[in-house]
Design a protein around this motif. Structure first.
Motif, PDB file in Angstrom:
ATOM      1  N   VAL A  26       7.770 -11.468  -3.132  1.00 39.71           N
ATOM      2  CA  VAL A  26       9.063 -10.772  -3.098  1.00 39.71           C
ATOM      3  C   VAL A  26       8.852  -9.285  -2.817  1.00 39.71           C
ATOM      4  N   SER A  27       7.869  -8.677  -3.468  1.00 41.33           N
ATOM      5  CA  SER A  27       7.579  -7.260  -3.223  1.00 41.33           C
ATOM      6  C   SER A  27       7.194  -7.033  -1.772  1.00 41.33           C
ATOM      7  N   MET A  28       6.331  -7.920  -1.238  1.00 36.14           N
ATOM      8  CA  MET A  28       5.916  -7.764   0.151  1.00 36.14           C
ATOM      9  C   MET A  28       7.092  -7.955   1.097  1.00 36.14           C
ATOM     10  N   SER A  29       7.953  -8.900   0.797  1.00 33.10           N
ATOM     11  CA  SER A  29       9.138  -9.122   1.623  1.00 33.10           C
ATOM     12  C   SER A  29      10.005  -7.864   1.663  1.00 33.10           C
ATOM     13  N   ASN A  30      10.157  -7.216   0.515  1.00 36.27           N
ATOM     14  CA  ASN A  30      10.944  -5.973   0.462  1.00 36.27           C
ATOM     15  C   ASN A  30      10.285  -4.854   1.256  1.00 36.27           C
ATOM     16  N   ILE A  31       8.959  -4.803   1.231  1.00 39.42           N
ATOM     17  CA  ILE A  31       8.237  -3.787   2.002  1.00 39.42           C
ATOM     18  C   ILE A  31       8.389  -4.053   3.494  1.00 39.42           C
ATOM     19  N   VAL A  32       8.164  -5.303   3.907  1.00 41.51           N
ATOM     20  CA  VAL A  32       8.236  -5.668   5.326  1.00 41.51           C
ATOM     21  C   VAL A  32       9.638  -5.443   5.872  1.00 41.51           C
ATOM     22  N   SER A  33      10.659  -5.763   5.088  1.00 39.29           N
ATOM     23  CA  SER A  33      12.040  -5.620   5.559  1.00 39.29           C
ATOM     24  C   SER A  33      12.553  -4.187   5.461  1.00 39.29           C
ATOM     25  N   GLY A  34      11.782  -3.291   4.848  1.00 38.09           N
ATOM     26  CA  GLY A  34      12.195  -1.890   4.754  1.00 38.09           C
ATOM     27  C   GLY A  34      13.071  -1.581   3.568  1.00 38.09           C
ATOM     28  N   ASN A  35      13.204  -2.534   2.630  1.00 34.57           N
ATOM     29  CA  ASN A  35      14.031  -2.306   1.443  1.00 34.57           C
ATOM     30  C   ASN A  35      13.316  -1.487   0.381  1.00 34.57           C
ATOM     31  N   SER A  36      11.998  -1.414   0.465  1.00 36.88           N
ATOM     32  CA  SER A  36      11.238  -0.564  -0.449  1.00 36.88           C
ATOM     33  C   SER A  36      10.023  -0.019   0.284  1.00 36.88           C
ATOM     34  N   PHE A  37       9.496   1.080  -0.241  1.00 41.59           N
ATOM     35  CA  PHE A  37       8.333   1.704   0.375  1.00 41.59           C
ATOM     36  C   PHE A  37       7.181   1.608  -0.614  1.00 41.59           C
ATOM     37  N   PRO A  38       6.029   1.108  -0.163  1.00 45.12           N
ATOM     38  CA  PRO A  38       4.905   0.900  -1.080  1.00 45.12           C
ATOM     39  C   PRO A  38       4.229   2.192  -1.516  1.00 45.12           C
ATOM     40  N   ARG A  39       3.598   2.114  -2.672  1.00 47.21           N
ATOM     41  CA  ARG A  39       2.788   3.225  -3.173  1.00 47.21           C
ATOM     42  C   ARG A  39       1.599   3.423  -2.237  1.00 47.21           C
ATOM     43  N   PRO A  40       1.024   4.621  -2.229  1.00 47.82           N
ATOM     44  CA  PRO A  40      -0.107   4.890  -1.324  1.00 47.82           C
ATOM     45  C   PRO A  40      -1.261   3.902  -1.451  1.00 47.82           C
ATOM     46  N   GLU A  41      -1.596   3.500  -2.681  1.00 49.74           N
ATOM     47  CA  GLU A  41      -2.712   2.568  -2.839  1.00 49.74           C
ATOM     48  C   GLU A  41      -2.395   1.190  -2.250  1.00 49.74           C
ATOM     49  N   VAL A  42      -1.127   0.803  -2.293  1.00 51.65           N
ATOM     50  CA  VAL A  42      -0.715  -0.471  -1.692  1.00 51.65           C
ATOM     51  C   VAL A  42      -0.754  -0.348  -0.166  1.00 51.65           C
ATOM     52  N   LEU A  43      -0.350   0.793   0.356  1.00 52.41           N
ATOM     53  CA  LEU A  43      -0.437   1.017   1.804  1.00 52.41           C
ATOM     54  C   LEU A  43      -1.876   0.888   2.291  1.00 52.41           C
ATOM     55  N   ARG A  44      -2.811   1.453   1.547  1.00 53.04           N
ATOM     56  CA  ARG A  44      -4.223   1.351   1.923  1.00 53.04           C
ATOM     57  C   ARG A  44      -4.695  -0.100   1.918  1.00 53.04           C
ATOM     58  N   LYS A  45      -4.266  -0.868   0.924  1.00 53.91           N
ATOM     59  CA  LYS A  45      -4.635  -2.281   0.851  1.00 53.91           C
ATOM     60  C   LYS A  45      -4.023  -3.080   2.002  1.00 53.91           C
ATOM     61  N   ILE A  46      -2.795  -2.752   2.363  1.00 55.79           N
ATOM     62  CA  ILE A  46      -2.136  -3.426   3.482  1.00 55.79           C
ATOM     63  C   ILE A  46      -2.899  -3.162   4.771  1.00 55.79           C
ATOM     64  N   ALA A  47      -3.255  -1.904   4.998  1.00 59.12           N
ATOM     65  CA  ALA A  47      -4.011  -1.550   6.199  1.00 59.12           C
ATOM     66  C   ALA A  47      -5.336  -2.297   6.241  1.00 59.12           C
ATOM     67  N   LYS A  48      -6.025  -2.364   5.109  1.00 57.06           N
ATOM     68  CA  LYS A  48      -7.308  -3.063   5.058  1.00 57.06           C
ATOM     69  C   LYS A  48      -7.125  -4.549   5.332  1.00 57.06           C
ATOM     70  N   ALA A  49      -6.118  -5.159   4.732  1.00 61.39           N
ATOM     71  CA  ALA A  49      -5.866  -6.589   4.913  1.00 61.39           C
ATOM     72  C   ALA A  49      -5.501  -6.919   6.362  1.00 61.39           C
ATOM     73  N   LEU A  50      -4.808  -5.987   7.028  1.00 57.93           N
ATOM     74  CA  LEU A  50      -4.421  -6.190   8.428  1.00 57.93           C
ATOM     75  C   LEU A  50      -5.488  -5.695   9.393  1.00 57.93           C
ATOM     76  N   ASP A  51      -6.560  -5.127   8.856  1.00 56.43           N
ATOM     77  CA  ASP A  51      -7.685  -4.625   9.649  1.00 56.43           C
ATOM     78  C   ASP A  51      -7.239  -3.574  10.665  1.00 56.43           C
TER      79      ASP A  51
END
Length: 89
Positions: free
Chosen positions: A29-54
């Protein structure tokens, strides 16, 4: 203003939001909100997203007015068919 382009990157990587959520360690649910633009992730989550997406962290962002990729779904894959510029100029 810059927008996250996670949805586009998920399509490019042929990955689902649920898969990304699991790799990042957040709820679907949190990721869905981030992807849809309903919420903005914390910096540490952004770093993890970038790493996971390479991708580099900066690659998660699209400057305002930059062209957005258009995709069609064929079977289980997405095929890039072009771009659209959403700038109002």
């Amino acid at each position: 203003m810059e927008d996250l382009r996670i949805r586009e990157l998920l399509k490019e990587k042929n990955m689902t939001g649920k898969q990304l959520a699991k790799e990042v360690g957040v709820s679907a649910v949190s990721m869905s909100n981030i992807v849809s633009g309903n919420s903005f992730p914390r910096p540490e989550v952004l770093r993890k997203i970038a790493k996971a997406l390479d991708v580099e962290l900066r690659d998660l962002f699209t400057p305002e007015g930059e062209a957005q990729a258009l995709y069609i779904k064929k079977g289980e894959s997405y095929i890039k068919i072009g771009e659209i510029n959403l700038n109002n100029d």
